[in-house]
Design a protein around this motif. Structure first.
Motif, PDB file in Angstrom:
ATOM      1  N   LYS A  61      58.782  43.361  40.338  1.00 27.84           N
ATOM      2  CA  LYS A  61      58.636  43.584  38.590  1.00 27.84           C
ATOM      3  C   LYS A  61      59.300  42.501  38.151  1.00 27.84           C
ATOM      4  O   LYS A  61      60.151  41.754  38.525  1.00 27.84           O
ATOM      5  N   SER A  62      58.789  42.204  36.746  1.00 28.55           N
ATOM      6  CA  SER A  62      59.220  41.218  35.966  1.00 28.55           C
ATOM      7  C   SER A  62      60.249  41.605  35.131  1.00 28.55           C
ATOM      8  O   SER A  62      60.119  42.792  34.506  1.00 28.55           O
ATOM      9  N   TYR A  63      61.195  40.967  34.937  1.00 28.72           N
ATOM     10  CA  TYR A  63      62.327  41.244  33.716  1.00 28.72           C
ATOM     11  C   TYR A  63      62.759  39.983  33.075  1.00 28.72           C
ATOM     12  O   TYR A  63      62.601  38.803  33.539  1.00 28.72           O
ATOM     13  N   PHE A  64      62.837  40.269  31.885  1.00 27.96           N
ATOM     14  CA  PHE A  64      63.283  39.157  30.898  1.00 27.96           C
ATOM     15  C   PHE A  64      64.658  39.224  30.765  1.00 27.96           C
ATOM     16  O   PHE A  64      65.348  40.388  30.576  1.00 27.96           O
ATOM     17  N   VAL A  65      65.470  37.946  31.223  1.00 35.74           N
ATOM     18  CA  VAL A  65      66.876  37.902  31.298  1.00 35.74           C
ATOM     19  C   VAL A  65      67.194  36.797  30.411  1.00 35.74           C
ATOM     20  O   VAL A  65      66.308  35.703  30.033  1.00 35.74           O
ATOM     21  N   PRO A  66      68.454  36.648  29.933  1.00 37.90           N
ATOM     22  CA  PRO A  66      69.152  35.278  29.202  1.00 37.90           C
ATOM     23  C   PRO A  66      69.099  34.068  30.180  1.00 37.90           C
ATOM     24  O   PRO A  66      69.181  34.261  31.444  1.00 37.90           O
ATOM     25  N   LEU A  67      68.728  32.975  29.514  1.00 36.46           N
ATOM     26  CA  LEU A  67      68.984  31.864  30.209  1.00 36.46           C
ATOM     27  C   LEU A  67      70.478  31.561  30.652  1.00 36.46           C
ATOM     28  O   LEU A  67      71.399  32.062  29.983  1.00 36.46           O
ATOM     29  N   THR A  68      70.928  31.327  31.695  1.00 32.78           N
ATOM     30  CA  THR A  68      72.082  31.087  32.162  1.00 32.78           C
ATOM     31  C   THR A  68      72.870  29.635  32.225  1.00 32.78           C
ATOM     32  O   THR A  68      73.928  29.319  32.040  1.00 32.78           O
ATOM     33  N   SER A  69      71.683  28.585  32.128  1.00 31.82           N
ATOM     34  CA  SER A  69      72.128  27.336  31.844  1.00 31.82           C
ATOM     35  C   SER A  69      73.096  26.910  30.736  1.00 31.82           C
ATOM     36  O   SER A  69      72.748  27.594  29.551  1.00 31.82           O
TER      37      SER A  69
END
Length: 179
Positions: A61-69
Motif C-alpha cells: 500500500k502507499s503511505y504519505f510520510v515526511p521527508l527525512t533528508s
C-alpha cells in the motif's frame, strides 16, 4: 506492549508526578535524549519484526510520510518555531500512515509494535508541545510517498533520528536546562 516499554512509560510518568509535586521543572527528563533513543530503538525493533513477518503483514500500500533528508545549512537558519511545525506535521503524517498500516495488519506481534509506535509518536508530540511554544498553526510539510510498510518503518526511524533529534537538541528550553 513489551515489559520494558511499560517500565519506561511508568518511570516517565512517575518522574513527572514527583517533579510536579516537588515544584522542580520537568524539562530535564523531556530534554534527556535517552527518551528519544528509547523510541528510536522501538521503531527499529518494529523493522526487525516486519522483516521476520511471514503472514498477516499488511498489503502493499502507499503511505504519505515526511521527508527525512535534512539540509543542515537551511535547518540551522530557520526559526525554531518553523522547525517545530515541520516536525509536528511530520509526526502527524507518521501517525496517519502507521494507523492506516495497522488496519491492514493481522499479525498480532506486528500490530502491537505499530500500536506502540503510534503511542510513542503521540508521546513525542506531547513532549514537543511542552518544550516548544504552541503558537504555530500546523503547516504543510514536504512529504513523499512510500509503497510498503517496511519503507514506512524505515522513514519513521530516520525521521526520529534526524529532524526530531535535531529539534529536541536545539530547543531553547533544553538549552537553558543544559547551561
Amino acid at each position: 506492549i513489551s515489559g520494558s516499554t511499560v517500565i519506561v512509560k511508568v518511570f516517565a510518568i512517575t518522574v513527572f508526578i514527583c517533579l510536579f509535586r516537588s515544584g522542580v521543572s520537568p524539562l530535564r527528563p523531556i530534554c534527556d535524549l535517552r527518551v528519544l533513543e528509547h523510541f528510536i530503538r522501538e521503531a527499529q525493533d518494529s523493522e526487525v519484526i516486519m522483516r521476520g513477518c511471514r503472514g498477516g503483514c499488511g498489503a502493499m500500500k502507499s503511505y504519505f510520510v515526511p521527508l527525512t533528508s535534512v539540509d543542515f545549512a537551511f535547518w540551522e537558519h530557520i526559526d525554531v518555531h518553523e522547525q517545530a511545525v515541520e516536525v509536528q506535521t511530520g509526526l502527524s503524517l507518521l501517525v496517519q500512515a502507521l494507523s492506516t498500516a495497522m488496519k491492514a495488519v493481522s499479525n498480532s506481534r506486528l500490530a502491537s509494535a505499530l500500536d506502540n509506535n503510534i503511542s510513542n509518536i503521540h508521546s513525542l508530540s506531547q513532549i514537543l508541545s511542552t518544550v516548544l511554544p504552541d503558537d504555530s498553526a500546523p503547516a504543510s510539510t514536504q512529504s513523499q510517498e512510500v509503497s510498503s510498510l517496511p519503507e514506512l518503518l524505515q522513514v519513521q526511524s530516520s525521521f526520529l533520528r534526524g529532524k526530531v533529534r535535531l529539534l529536541l537538541s536545539a530547543a531553547p528550553a533544553c538549552q537553558r536546562q543544559n547551561s
